[in-house]
Write an enzyme that holds these catalytic residues in place. Sequence first.
Site, short mmCIF file in Angstrom:
data_model
loop_
_atom_site.label_atom_id
_atom_site.label_comp_id
_atom_site.label_asym_id
_atom_site.label_seq_id
_atom_site.Cartn_x
_atom_site.Cartn_y
_atom_site.Cartn_z
N HIS A 44 -14.39 -4.47 -4.88
CA HIS A 44 -14.13 -5.65 -4.05
C HIS A 44 -13.64 -5.23 -2.68
O HIS A 44 -12.77 -4.37 -2.56
CB HIS A 44 -13.06 -6.54 -4.71
CG HIS A 44 -13.56 -7.26 -5.92
ND1 HIS A 44 -12.81 -8.22 -6.57
CD2 HIS A 44 -14.73 -7.18 -6.61
CE1 HIS A 44 -13.50 -8.69 -7.61
NE2 HIS A 44 -14.66 -8.06 -7.65
N PRO B 145 3.38 -8.40 -11.64
CA PRO B 145 1.95 -8.08 -11.49
C PRO B 145 1.28 -8.68 -10.27
O PRO B 145 0.10 -8.39 -10.03
CB PRO B 145 1.34 -8.65 -12.78
CG PRO B 145 2.29 -9.72 -13.21
CD PRO B 145 3.65 -9.25 -12.80
N TYR C 162 -5.94 -15.83 -5.06
CA TYR C 162 -4.51 -16.06 -5.24
C TYR C 162 -4.22 -17.46 -4.71
O TYR C 162 -4.33 -17.70 -3.50
CB TYR C 162 -3.68 -15.03 -4.48
CG TYR C 162 -3.67 -13.65 -5.10
CD1 TYR C 162 -2.56 -13.21 -5.81
CD2 TYR C 162 -4.76 -12.79 -4.99
CE1 TYR C 162 -2.52 -11.95 -6.38
CE2 TYR C 162 -4.73 -11.53 -5.56
CZ TYR C 162 -3.61 -11.12 -6.25
OH TYR C 162 -3.59 -9.86 -6.82
N TYR D 82 -2.24 -3.56 -0.45
CA TYR D 82 -2.97 -4.01 -1.63
C TYR D 82 -3.96 -2.95 -2.11
O TYR D 82 -4.06 -2.66 -3.31
CB TYR D 82 -3.70 -5.32 -1.34
CG TYR D 82 -4.13 -6.06 -2.60
CD1 TYR D 82 -3.30 -6.99 -3.19
CD2 TYR D 82 -5.36 -5.80 -3.19
CE1 TYR D 82 -3.68 -7.66 -4.35
CE2 TYR D 82 -5.74 -6.46 -4.35
CZ TYR D 82 -4.90 -7.39 -4.93
OH TYR D 82 -5.27 -8.04 -6.08
N LYS E 220 0.28 -3.38 -8.91
CA LYS E 220 0.75 -2.03 -8.62
C LYS E 220 1.13 -1.20 -9.83
O LYS E 220 1.30 0.03 -9.72
CB LYS E 220 1.97 -2.10 -7.67
CG LYS E 220 1.61 -2.56 -6.28
CD LYS E 220 0.86 -1.50 -5.53
CE LYS E 220 0.18 -2.02 -4.28
NZ LYS E 220 -1.23 -2.26 -4.42
#
Length: 390
Positions: A72, A289, A197, A381, A293
Amino acid sequence: MRTQVGIVGAGPAGLLLSHLLHLRGIESVVLERRGREYVENRVRAGVLEQGTTDTLVEAAVGDRLLREGLRHQGIELRYGGAGHRIAFEKLVPGRAITVYGQQEVVKDLIAARLADGGDLRFEVDDVALHALDTDRPYLTFGDERLDCDFVAGCDGFHGVSRPTIPEGVLTEYEREYPFAWLGILARVKPSAEELIYARTDRGFALHSMRSPEISRFYLQVAAGEDVANWPDDRIWAELKARLETVPGFELATGEIFDKAVTPMRSFVAEPMRYGRLYLAGDSAHIVPPTGAKGLNLAVADVRLLTKALARWYGDGSADLLDDYSRACLKRVWRAQHFSWWMTTLLHTFESDDPYGHRLQLSYLDYVTSSDAAAATLAENYVGLPYGSME
């Protein structure tokens, strides 16, 4: 029995450590209290940073990952009736994430270790750690004893390694969050190509995936929530309410075949070393979560530990072993902050806090309108390059 490194725990940290040590010519034995079938099917995280993917490929355990993993180049932040893409290809060129289930990583590592003659022992009872503050530590399990030069505690938050360290040695930092995640796996094609998200007044939701046919979803729920309170119809209704907030988006539904409630906590124990015991992964630190990570920090830990042990066995130098905890914790605390930040940015807290609500929306507006702010999110990220946080 004797080996060079005794490893407690056959999760990603312990298995990858054993494999990386093998590539350096260092022997190890892995002890795991659960059965192999349980370990290989334990549903956990599924977002791999660029560095984690590179590590697995370089270690020759990434063939299936490259074939089946979903690469992605961005994520979507959805709030206020609109979606906003954080474009990795623009903000952090050459770096991305790969969606590939943690249990698949574990399967690949187990297969590789067994093919190489690795000593993996499952369903091991009563593992105990001894003489850690000497140069002759050893492990006992059942009626057997394993002598070793070093012990790696890779047995997770509830394992035996960290509690073995004498009281007063560790400083523990912890934060509990007033909510949990209800996670599900469903046999349905993902409704979007990238992770979503979603921040809503009803609570947070995450749209993810595990394959082109399997979707992964999370819902913010009350802390201590009983999964029995969430029948399938209620789950789909709530996911639709939180995700179908932009024009034209329709959530596909299907058979739910796994569901569980995960508590949200942040935790760090330092130092990550006591004598000849070295902690790695969840045995030393836990992150909520939201920032994806946990598995990636475990990989970073064992990379450093492998390098340090290889130095010691190569020339007898203990400098990297002595620096292991400091080097790990620098990255750990960066990930702790990022995970806390993502959590506080996207979740609903007390409903009577309009000030906090407005702060969230203000920062979301900033992140989605400023390339500089978006780049900070993106580089954290996808994972900071190895070496930059050591």
